[in-house]
Motif scaffolding. Structure first.
Motif, short mmCIF file in Angstrom:
data_model
loop_
_atom_site.label_atom_id
_atom_site.label_comp_id
_atom_site.label_asym_id
_atom_site.label_seq_id
_atom_site.Cartn_x
_atom_site.Cartn_y
_atom_site.Cartn_z
N THR A 36 9.95 7.70 -1.55
CA THR A 36 8.73 7.09 -1.01
C THR A 36 7.67 7.00 -2.10
N THR A 37 6.71 6.12 -1.86
CA THR A 37 5.59 6.01 -2.81
C THR A 37 4.69 7.24 -2.75
N GLY A 40 3.55 3.52 9.32
CA GLY A 40 3.15 4.29 8.15
C GLY A 40 4.21 5.30 7.78
N LEU A 41 4.11 5.81 6.57
CA LEU A 41 5.02 6.86 6.13
C LEU A 41 4.74 8.15 6.89
N ASP A 70 0.84 -1.20 0.00
CA ASP A 70 0.00 0.00 0.00
C ASP A 70 0.87 1.25 0.00
N GLN A 71 1.96 1.18 0.76
CA GLN A 71 2.94 2.26 0.82
C GLN A 71 4.31 1.62 0.94
N ALA A 72 5.34 2.40 0.60
CA ALA A 72 6.71 1.90 0.75
C ALA A 72 7.68 3.07 0.70
N ASP A 73 8.83 2.87 1.29
CA ASP A 73 9.94 3.79 1.07
C ASP A 73 11.21 2.98 0.90
N ALA A 74 12.20 3.60 0.29
CA ALA A 74 13.44 2.89 -0.02
C ALA A 74 14.62 3.84 0.11
N VAL A 75 15.76 3.29 0.52
CA VAL A 75 16.98 4.08 0.62
C VAL A 75 18.11 3.33 -0.08
N VAL A 76 19.03 4.11 -0.61
CA VAL A 76 20.25 3.54 -1.15
C VAL A 76 21.41 4.35 -0.59
N VAL A 77 22.45 3.66 -0.18
CA VAL A 77 23.63 4.30 0.41
C VAL A 77 24.87 3.73 -0.25
N GLU A 78 25.70 4.61 -0.75
CA GLU A 78 27.01 4.20 -1.27
C GLU A 78 28.08 4.82 -0.38
#
Length: 454
Positions: A170-171, A106-107, A30-38
């Motif tokens: 985030t979505t 939740g977000l 229903d909702q999502a968030d994502a992170v990327v780290v280098e």
């Protein structure tokens, strides 16, 4: 020095996270968030005039958090290939469906998200050193320490650089990030006299090369501190006035930051849970948390959920004014997030201060010492113990006796103890605030503190 060209530019990060969130939606989120780290790091270590080790590390990691109704799960991976993104999303959804409901999950509220131009905080130095630069800096700071009388050798000296790129999406449509860098060096010196040996260190770190202290200053301070500890003795147990040096005083506020974090308060495991809006410190004591310091060690343009951030007067004239909240703890407490969410690649956001500091007082540290007939000047702390529910606290220390208004002989094998609520109410800040990390404090005077020695 060569420029640091990230393997993934901002557009590539954005595309990667958009693709992952699309897979999460398609898999049932229903909702999502994502992170990327280098992250990249380069470190050199020397000992007694010889290069001992040079290490280079690189990593690239991806994290996904999904919500299915009130169920949530987080997964992470270092595989950023196209096929792995689908598998990562499907695994997250399966884990979420199998988990219990989390009513406050939740977000972050969309009206609290950072928007428009982000503040320019100058967190990234675009040049990176080569190994030879770091070796020379480590050798130079070691030489400066060994030039101090009574310093016979070093445990080791070091110099390093680290750089990272962080991006969150985030979505709900939020997507942004920042780059940061850090440079650091230091030395642990060993002094010897009449068969007795003592060790101490000094170090410095900064976002930019030009902000680092000189190797001569840091090396000489490490050597001076080690030599000053020679001839130490124990101290008799009893109540004493204690001054915590500004480089160890922040340790008293690590516990404070944890105790005012929303998750701790919401779970009821904070010794300060009943002190919101109460007089906790003496009148005149002020504590600030400010994420907008240019080149600050804890600065950030938004928090770990994308929420806009601002300066908070956490303690005003001794009164505790706010908790540090992320979205979930804010919902649980019936409040609004304060923009203190801290996000790592794996797991749900926690809470962390940004740049937290105790504002300096009017009296100098030397002036405080001159007023003390019998006391203790603490320069090192180790092995702290804290009861998170009551605030009962103890810590091993070493430092120097204060006698007749002057610092005299070194002392060690001492424990100081008390209840932090009582300590906070009695502490007096000096005027020597020095920004060294994310939590900073001037030297602190605390009267009538229990000291256990002989």
């Amino acid at each position: 020095m060569p420029s640091d060209d990230s393997a993934l530019d901002a557009r590539a990060f954005e595309s990667l996270l958009d693709e992952l969130l699309s897979h999460a939606r398609a898999s049932g989120a229903d909702q999502a968030d994502a992170v990327v780290v280098e992250s990249r790091a380069l470190d050199a270590t020397v000992r007694n005039g010889e290069v001992e080790d040079v290490e280079r590390a690189e990593s690239r990691d991806l994290g996904l958090r999904v919500f299915v109704g009130k169920k949530t799960a987080s997964v992470s991976s270092s595989d950023l290939s196209g096929d792995s993104l689908t598998e990562l999303a499907e695994r997250a959804i399966a884990m979420a469906k199998a988990s219990p409901d989390e009513p406050y999950a939740g977000l972050a509220p969309e009206d609290r998200l950072a928007a428009g131009d982000l503040p320019e905080l100058d967190l990234f130095d675009a040049t990176t050193p080569d190994p030879k630069d770091l070796e020379e800096r480590a050798l130079a700071v070691e030489a400066a320490a060994r030039a101090v009388p009574d310093v016979t050798k070093t445990d080791h000296a070091w110099a390093g650089w680290a750089g990272s790129v962080f991006r969150l999406a985030t979505t709900g449509g939020f997507g942004s990030g920042w780059r940061s860098s850090s440079r650091h060096f230091g030395v642990a010196a060993i002094a010897e006299r009449d068969g007795a040996m003592e060790r101490d260190f000094d170090a410095h770190s900064a976002r930019h090369l030009e902000d680092l202290k000189s190797v001569e200053e840091v090396g000489a301070e490490a050597g001076r501190r080690a030599a000053a500890r020679l001839g130490g003795a124990k101290v008799k147990s009893g109540k004493r006035t204690v001054i915590f040096e500004n480089r160890v005083a922040p340790a008293l506020f690590n516990a404070f930051a944890g105790a005012i974090s929303g998750p701790s308060v919401a779970r009821g495991v904070s010794f300060l849970k009943n002190h919101h809006g109460q007089q906790l410190f003496a009148p005149g004591v002020n504590i600030v948390d400010d994420p907008s310091l240019v080149r600050g060690r804890g600065s950030r343009p938004f928090d770990g959920e994308g929420v806009s951030v601002k300066r908070w007067n956490v303690v005003e004239d001794g009164v505790l004014t706010t908790w540090l909240l992320n979205s979930s703890s804010a919902r649980q407490l019936g409040l609004e997030t304060t923009g203190h969410a801290a996000r790592s690649v794996g797991g749900s956001p926690g809470v962390s201060p940004s740049n937290l500091w105790v504002q300096p007082g009017a009296q100098s540290r030397d002036g405080m010492i001159a007023d003390i007939q019998s006391g203790l000047f603490v320069t090192e702390m180790f092995g702290p113990s804290l009861n998170a529910n009551t605030g009962d606290w103890s810590v091993g220390v070493s430092g120097f006796l204060i006698e007749g208004g002057e610092i005299t002989s070194p002392v060690s094998e001492i424990t100081v103890a008390g209840n932090l609520i009582d300590i906070y109410g009695r502490l007096q800040p000096a005027d020597d605030l020095d920004f060294r990390g994310k939590i900073n404090s001037p030297s602190l005077r605390v009267d009538d503190l229990s000291v256990a020695g002989q």
